[in-house]
Structures are given as C-alpha cells and as structure tokens.
Design an enzyme around this catalytic site. Structure first.
Site, PDB file in Angstrom:
ATOM      1  N   ASP A  27     -70.611  55.422   4.301  1.00 37.53           N
ATOM      2  CA  ASP A  27     -71.844  55.615   5.060  1.00 37.53           C
ATOM      3  C   ASP A  27     -72.185  54.332   5.818  1.00 37.53           C
ATOM      4  OD1 ASP A  27     -72.877  53.848   3.214  1.00 37.53           O
ATOM      5  OD2 ASP A  27     -73.976  55.372   2.087  1.00 37.53           O
ATOM      6  N   TYR A  63     -76.916  57.359  26.515  1.00 34.69           N
ATOM      7  CA  TYR A  63     -76.019  57.873  25.467  1.00 34.69           C
ATOM      8  C   TYR A  63     -74.660  58.237  26.063  1.00 34.69           C
ATOM      9  CZ  TYR A  63     -74.001  61.433  22.342  1.00 34.69           C
ATOM     10  OH  TYR A  63     -73.150  62.174  21.559  1.00 34.69           O
TER      11      TYR A  63
HETATM   12  N1  LIG Z   1     -74.452  66.481  17.846  1.00 35.46           N
HETATM   13  C1  LIG Z   1     -73.983  66.965  18.996  1.00 35.46           C
HETATM   14  O1  LIG Z   1     -74.504  67.927  19.554  1.00 35.46           O
HETATM   15  C2  LIG Z   1     -72.753  66.349  19.618  1.00 35.46           C
HETATM   16  C3  LIG Z   1     -72.289  66.874  20.834  1.00 35.46           C
HETATM   17  C4  LIG Z   1     -71.134  66.318  21.410  1.00 35.46           C
HETATM   18  C5  LIG Z   1     -70.480  65.273  20.775  1.00 35.46           C
HETATM   19  N2  LIG Z   1     -70.976  64.767  19.614  1.00 35.46           N
HETATM   20  C6  LIG Z   1     -70.258  63.654  18.977  1.00 35.46           C
HETATM   21  O2  LIG Z   1     -69.674  64.145  17.787  1.00 35.46           O
HETATM   22  C7  LIG Z   1     -69.648  63.114  16.784  1.00 35.46           C
HETATM   23  C8  LIG Z   1     -70.298  63.606  15.521  1.00 35.46           C
HETATM   24  O3  LIG Z   1     -71.650  63.965  15.798  1.00 35.46           O
HETATM   25  P1  LIG Z   1     -72.639  64.512  14.675  1.00 35.46           P
HETATM   26  O4  LIG Z   1     -73.447  65.592  15.284  1.00 35.46           O
HETATM   27  O5  LIG Z   1     -71.883  64.775  13.406  1.00 35.46           O
HETATM   28  O6  LIG Z   1     -73.577  63.234  14.473  1.00 35.46           O
HETATM   29  P2  LIG Z   1     -74.755  63.041  13.419  1.00 35.46           P
HETATM   30  O7  LIG Z   1     -74.931  64.245  12.571  1.00 35.46           O
HETATM   31  O8  LIG Z   1     -75.916  62.492  14.186  1.00 35.46           O
HETATM   32  O9  LIG Z   1     -74.177  61.881  12.485  1.00 35.46           O
HETATM   33  C9  LIG Z   1     -73.941  60.613  12.972  1.00 35.46           C
HETATM   34  C10 LIG Z   1     -73.635  59.737  11.794  1.00 35.46           C
HETATM   35  O10 LIG Z   1     -73.405  58.425  12.317  1.00 35.46           O
HETATM   36  C11 LIG Z   1     -74.018  57.511  11.445  1.00 35.46           C
HETATM   37  N3  LIG Z   1     -74.360  56.261  12.099  1.00 35.46           N
HETATM   38  C12 LIG Z   1     -75.287  56.029  13.059  1.00 35.46           C
HETATM   39  N4  LIG Z   1     -75.320  54.734  13.344  1.00 35.46           N
HETATM   40  C13 LIG Z   1     -74.393  54.132  12.557  1.00 35.46           C
HETATM   41  C14 LIG Z   1     -73.973  52.792  12.379  1.00 35.46           C
HETATM   42  N5  LIG Z   1     -74.533  51.787  13.040  1.00 35.46           N
HETATM   43  N6  LIG Z   1     -72.986  52.547  11.484  1.00 35.46           N
HETATM   44  C15 LIG Z   1     -72.428  53.547  10.768  1.00 35.46           C
HETATM   45  N7  LIG Z   1     -72.799  54.818  10.878  1.00 35.46           N
HETATM   46  C16 LIG Z   1     -73.773  55.113  11.764  1.00 35.46           C
HETATM   47  C17 LIG Z   1     -75.275  58.206  10.954  1.00 35.46           C
HETATM   48  O11 LIG Z   1     -75.675  57.575   9.759  1.00 35.46           O
HETATM   49  P3  LIG Z   1     -77.105  57.822   9.083  1.00 35.46           P
HETATM   50  O12 LIG Z   1     -76.891  59.080   8.286  1.00 35.46           O
HETATM   51  O13 LIG Z   1     -77.313  56.606   8.251  1.00 35.46           O
HETATM   52  O14 LIG Z   1     -78.089  57.970  10.212  1.00 35.46           O
HETATM   53  C18 LIG Z   1     -74.763  59.623  10.763  1.00 35.46           C
HETATM   54  O15 LIG Z   1     -74.253  59.802   9.475  1.00 35.46           O
HETATM   55  C19 LIG Z   1     -70.309  61.899  17.440  1.00 35.46           C
HETATM   56  O16 LIG Z   1     -69.319  61.093  18.002  1.00 35.46           O
HETATM   57  C20 LIG Z   1     -71.146  62.491  18.555  1.00 35.46           C
HETATM   58  O17 LIG Z   1     -71.330  61.568  19.615  1.00 35.46           O
HETATM   59  C21 LIG Z   1     -72.082  65.300  19.013  1.00 35.46           C
END
Ligand SMILES: NC(=O)c1ccc[n+]([C@@H]2O[C@H](COP(=O)([O-])OP(=O)(O)OC[C@H]3O[C@@H](n4cnc5c(N)ncnc54)[C@H](OP(=O)(O)O)[C@@H]3O)[C@@H](O)[C@H]2O)c1
Length: 298
Positions: free
Chosen positions: A31, A125
């Site tokens: 994490d 972003y």
């Molecule tokens: N969500 C979307 O709709 C979407 C769409 C297109 C692409 N993506 C991409 O898909 C990937 C996965 O997205 P997701 O939806 O699973 O994201 P998410 O649910 O927001 O999870 C992001 C994770 O990154 C962690 N994080 C944030 N800052 C950090 C740091 N400084 N060091 C270490 N960990 C950190 C967060 O930790 P905490 O739990 O501590 O906050 C969280 O566990 C990402 O690359 C995102 O850009 C997402």
C-alpha cells in the site's frame, strides 16, 4: 517462483489484481505506507528489498478534479514514479505493467481512439498520465501500458456505487448524457492483465511489449450507464427509490467540474485482440457481475 509486486493494493484494480495474479507466482502487494510513489527513495528502497520479476503498477493519483490544484503531486505519482519503476525494470530485466487512461486524448470526434492516435490531454490528471507513459517508453522497452476507461468494481469508490447510493435516497437524478465511453470492471482489467503476464512468463523473448487499449466492448453515455445499472439493481432486489426513467440526461455544461472530461472516451481494442487473441466482453456483463457481488455482500 516469479515474484510479482503490486502497488496500490487497496485501489479498485490493485484489489482485483491480488486475486487474478495469485496463480502466477508469489504476490507482494503493497500500500501507500509501504511504497509511496510520491517519494523516489521509498520506491527504490522497496524495489531493492523485494527484487520483483514483474512490477504491476495500478497505484495512481486518480483524483481528477483535485489534480487541477495539485498538479505537482499528480505528476510525482503519475509521471515521475512510473519512470523510476521503468528504469529499475530495464536494469533488472523485469516486466513493468502500468495503467493509463482515455484522458490522454482530447475527446474530439466519435471514432474509437487507437494506440497511435496523437495524445492531447485536456486536464492536469490527463497530462500527468501522459507524461508517465512517456517516461516509461523512454526508460525501457520491457513494458505494457494498458489504457482503460470508466473503471468500476465492488471494491473502492466509483460511479456505479455512487449511483446506487443516490438511487436509494432520491426520486430524480440528472446525469451527463453527452460523454461516451465503456465502463470497464476492475475484475476484467485484472483478469486480462493475468492473461498477458501469463503469456510473458511463457515466452518473454517474443513477447509483444508496448501500449494497448483495454476496455470492455460496447459504448454508452454516463446517463445510459446510470439508467442501465439502476434497472438491473432493481431487478436484483436492491431497495431503490429511483427508477431508470427518473434519471434525466443533461449536457456536460450543466454539470461544471474543475477538470475537463473527454466527450469521446471510446478506446479501440483491436491491437490487444490481434496481439493476444483476446476479445473483451460487453460492459454490461461487468455491471451485472458487480451488482450481483454487491448484493451478496449486503
Ligand atoms: N478509475 C477510473 O475510472 C480509471 C479510468 C482510466 C484509467 N484509470 C487508471 O487505472 C489505474 C487504476 O485505477 P483505480 O481506479 O484502481 O484507482 P484507485 O481505485 O483510485 O486506486 C488508486 C490507488 O493508488 C494509491 N495511491 C495514490 N497515491 C499513491 C502514492 N503516492 N503512493 C502509493 N500509492 C498511491 C491509492 O492509495 P490509497 O488507498 O492510500 O489512497 C489507491 O490505492 C490507474 O492508473 C488509473 O489512472 C482509472
């Protein structure tokens, strides 16, 4: 045994990856406390200690609107950190699997974006994610960059869960109807990632590294998505006060937000299909599975 490092284990995709990648090797899921992508020292210390064969990086700064006022932090996490992971992967012969987004495109037109279409991010972003892609490509060929869209799942915060909550409180709801994309479940992203890593582990000499679009099949607006999921949730017996007909479509201008959203988020997944023989299911399948999982959990 293959050592697979997963960052951001509490995120939507990070959570599903722990399940999906478990059969492929030893999973080391960390994490933010254990590996903070905003701190290069933390990244390098963990990599030196854990010595992964495969680094999977679903962790990201994903607060799209907040990124407009925190662009430095967004860039540290989304652009600088992936470059550090990629450099390490290059030197140590590891594979880096990284995730990116439709936000690298400007959202114009209505054709599904292909991997080699010109990037033109319209938000802090989107720019940070594009810079992350560039940093990875500059550092190593040993990468998979998987661009996805509109991620949802039973674990974590997302549009589907927000709609379910609001549908239990309200009798009318307005949702943007002029942005089009494909809701993609975190489970589908994780399962597809597992197939790709499996292929890499079987033959890393002829592996087609590179950038791929990975989104569920079909397309819909946020409005149509909300109507569909509320209809399905009612069928499954969720106690909702809102009916699908009471979800009203509005234009983007009627719901102003700090960060600009792409109107066209369609991703062409033909390259993934041709390179790996993978045809991804319709977005509705993932919605039905996630609703069923949420119903069982409650
Ligand atoms: N969500 C979307 O709709 C979407 C769409 C297109 C692409 N993506 C991409 O898909 C990937 C996965 O997205 P997701 O939806 O699973 O994201 P998410 O649910 O927001 O999870 C992001 C994770 O990154 C962690 N994080 C944030 N800052 C950090 C740091 N400084 N060091 C270490 N960990 C950190 C967060 O930790 P905490 O739990 O501590 O906050 C969280 O566990 C990402 O690359 C995102 O850009 C997402």
């Amino acid at each position: 045994m293959t050592r697979i490092l997963i960052t951001g284990k509490n995120g939507q995709v990070g959570h599903e990856l722990q399940r999906a990648l478990a059969p492929l090797g030893e999973i080391i899921a960390v994490d933010r406390q254990q590996l903070d992508l905003a701190k290069p020292d933390s990244i390098l210390t963990q990599l030196a200690k854990l010595q992964p064969d495969v680094i999977v990086n679903p962790a990201a700064y994903t607060a799209v609107d907040k990124a407009e006022s925190e662009s430095e932090l967004a860039c540290a996490v989304n652009a600088v950190a992936p470059g550090i992971l990629a450099q390490w992967a290059d030197v140590h012969g590891a594979l880096l699997v990284h995730y990116s987004t439709d936000y690298v495109f400007n959202g114009a037109g209505n054709k599904p974006w292909r991997e080699d279409d010109a990037a033109d991010p319209q938000s802090a972003y989107g720019l940070s994610k594009w810079r992350g892609e560039q940093a990875i490509r500059a550092a190593t060929q040993r990468h998979l960059i998987l661009r996805t869209s509109w991620v949802f799942g039973a674990h974590g915060a997302n549009f589907l869960k927000t709609m379910l909550r609001l549908a239990a409180e309200r009798t009318e709801l307005k949702v943007v109807a002029d942005q089009i994309g494909a809701p993609t479940s975190a489970a589908l992203i994780a399962d597809t990632t597992a197939r790709l890593i499996e292929r890499y582990l079987a033959d890393n000499q002829r592996f087609p590294f590179g950038t791929y679009h990975l989104a569920a099949a079909g397309e819909i607006s946020w409005h149509g998505y909300a109507q569909y999921l509320i209809g399905k949730a009612r069928q499954l017996g969720f106690p909702l006060t809102l009916s699908p007909e009471a979800v009203l479509g509005i234009p983007t201008e009627a719901y102003p937000l700090p960060a600009k959203r792409p109107a066209n988020s369609r991703l062409d997944c033909g390259k993934l299909r041709h390179a790996f023989g993978l045809t991804l299911p319709d977005w509705r399948d993932g919605v039905k599975q996630t609703l069923a999982a949420l119903k069982t959990a409650n």
